[in-house]
Write a protein that holds these residues in place. Structure first.
Motif, PDB file in Angstrom:
ATOM      1  N   LEU A 205     -13.975   7.571  -1.637  1.00  0.00           N
ATOM      2  CA  LEU A 205     -12.659   6.979  -1.478  1.00  0.00           C
ATOM      3  C   LEU A 205     -12.885   6.118  -0.174  1.00  0.00           C
ATOM      4  N   LEU A 206     -13.636   6.550   1.029  1.00  0.00           N
ATOM      5  CA  LEU A 206     -13.477   5.874   2.072  1.00  0.00           C
ATOM      6  C   LEU A 206     -14.127   4.735   1.819  1.00  0.00           C
ATOM      7  N   LYS A 217      -7.297  -1.850   7.576  1.00  0.00           N
ATOM      8  CA  LYS A 217      -8.199  -0.976   8.509  1.00  0.00           C
ATOM      9  C   LYS A 217      -8.415   0.468   7.672  1.00  0.00           C
ATOM     10  N   THR A 218      -9.678   0.722   7.339  1.00  0.00           N
ATOM     11  CA  THR A 218     -10.147   2.003   6.776  1.00  0.00           C
ATOM     12  C   THR A 218     -11.074   2.908   7.525  1.00  0.00           C
ATOM     13  N   SER A 219     -10.428   4.135   7.914  1.00  0.00           N
ATOM     14  CA  SER A 219     -11.413   5.025   8.498  1.00  0.00           C
ATOM     15  C   SER A 219     -11.093   6.352   8.398  1.00  0.00           C
ATOM     16  N   THR A 220     -11.922   7.238   9.052  1.00  0.00           N
ATOM     17  CA  THR A 220     -11.445   8.449   9.196  1.00  0.00           C
ATOM     18  C   THR A 220     -10.659   8.601  10.658  1.00  0.00           C
ATOM     19  N   THR A 243      -7.805   7.252   6.353  1.00  0.00           N
ATOM     20  CA  THR A 243      -6.819   6.581   6.855  1.00  0.00           C
ATOM     21  C   THR A 243      -6.566   5.343   6.606  1.00  0.00           C
ATOM     22  N   LEU A 244      -5.597   4.755   5.843  1.00  0.00           N
ATOM     23  CA  LEU A 244      -5.469   3.206   5.700  1.00  0.00           C
ATOM     24  C   LEU A 244      -4.260   2.830   6.618  1.00  0.00           C
ATOM     25  N   ILE A 250       0.899   3.013   7.836  1.00  0.00           N
ATOM     26  CA  ILE A 250      -0.390   4.212   7.709  1.00  0.00           C
ATOM     27  C   ILE A 250      -0.198   5.084   6.514  1.00  0.00           C
ATOM     28  N   LEU A 251      -1.295   5.298   5.923  1.00  0.00           N
ATOM     29  CA  LEU A 251      -1.328   5.890   4.914  1.00  0.00           C
ATOM     30  C   LEU A 251      -2.489   6.973   5.070  1.00  0.00           C
TER      31      LEU A 251
END
Length: 346
Positions: A205-206, A217-220, A243-244, A250-251
């Motif tokens: 998913l990430l 921005k995609t991250s943990t 985390t998007l 922010i999602l």
């Protein structure tokens, strides 16, 4: 298309390809032309092709420390060992030295995993033949106990990046398909451990959102507790799976891979309470120190249960969703489901 549990077997390959980017996407064409009877054949094919490519490049070598009695000096003299030799009448010096060797942890993991697959009854002979030929090049490499491997301490550099996908496939196999007996022997389980598929699901998913939504921005993310003072002893770490973030939105996505997506309470199906408490805690603690619009989502891998969560709740000013991702679809349909999540929230 043949399934493994609730996942098309080929989709596991796609998940691996996203999660570990040096498994090249153009190689999917080769795998898509092949029907895998079971997941063991898929892993055997990936490992065989990967090891074959690595052999053409050359097996990774690194310096390892060696110590032995020698007739001539090599490296550094170890005085204690040398004195012991002299007192016992041996005319040798005890030396320690570094030697560039293929007998390192990465190659030991490859050999050990290949041997386990060779012993598995569900791996077809054609994959075993390929693995047997490749294992001949590992004659000077030792096997390793699967339980002794600390996967979190394995690091990759520019010299061994090509091993990344292979080692992670080995991790899935050794952690998810092998168990030890009371006698200390190792045997193969028929199915992957739910924990290991969950680990792959999170990474997939990430990586998917990182690749296809560069504008987001995609991250943990590690979330701090919203404390009234600085006392935080014994509080657990809050680490998101995905985390998007884009603009003021922010999602937080919490990936869940279970055999059952709901729990039974008083003869009715309910969302897993612990999962809901967790995502709610993440959202409210992140929102405490942010003026952005924070949302949360539990994203379950879909099962064969009749009731599948598809809910949106408004909780104390934040949106909390509970959705399922159907991995029992062609990959284009899986991608459409993931794209829809991003489009709806951003």
């Amino acid at each position: 298309m043949i399934k493994y549990g609730n996942i098309f077997i080929k989709n596991i390959y796609y998940m691996l390809a996203y999660a570990f980017t040096n498994l090249k996407f153009d190689e999917m064409k080769n795998f898509s032309a092949e029907e895998f009877e079971n997941i063991h054949n898929l892993f055997a094919a990936i490992l065989s092709k990967g090891i074959g490519r690595q052999l053409k490049r050359g097996l990774y070598r690194e310096y390892i420390n060696c110590s032995e009695n020698l007739s001539t000096l090599r490296g550094k003299i170890e005085m204690n060992g040398t004195i012991k030799n002299l007192t016992s009448g041996q005319r040798k010096i005890f030396c320690s030295y570094d030697e560039l060797s293929e007998n390192n942890l990465l190659n030991q993991i490859l050999k050990t995993t290949a041997i386990f697959l060779l012993r598995h009854k569900d791996v077809d002979e054609k994959y075993k033949v390929a693995l047997k030929k490749e294992i001949l090049f590992f004659s000077g490499i030792e096997k390793i106990s699967p339980t002794s491997i600390d996967w979190n301490k394995i690091h990759f550099s520019k010299n061994n990046q090509s091993y990344r996908i292979l080692i992670n496939v080995c991790r899935l196999i050794l952690n998810g398909m092998i168990f030890s007996t009371d006698a200390g022997e190792y045997k193969l389980k028929s199915f992957l451990d739910e924990k290991e598929l969950s680990w792959l699901y999170e990474k997939f998913l990430l990586a998917y959102y990182q690749k296809h939504f560069p504008q987001i921005k995609t991250s943990t993310t590690r979330i701090s507790w919203a404390l009234d003072d600085d006392f935080k002893n014994l509080l657990p770490t809050m680490q998101t799976d995905v985390t998007l973030s884009q603009g003021e939105k922010i999602l937080i996505i919490d990936a869940k891979f279970y055999s059952r997506t709901t729990q039974k309470k008083f003869n009715s199906q309910k969302i897993h309470s612990g999962n809901l408490y967790q995502i709610f805690t993440y959202v409210k603690n992140l929102a405490h120190n942010s003026d952005k619009k924070i949302s949360g989502m539990l994203l379950y891998a879909r099962t064969d249960e009749k009731i599948q969560p598809d809910c949106v709740y408004q909780m104390s000013g934040n949106k909390i969703s509970v959705k399922t991702l159907d991995l029992n679809k062609n990959f284009s349909e899986i991608a459409a489901q993931l794209n829809l999540i991003a489009d709806e929230h951003f």
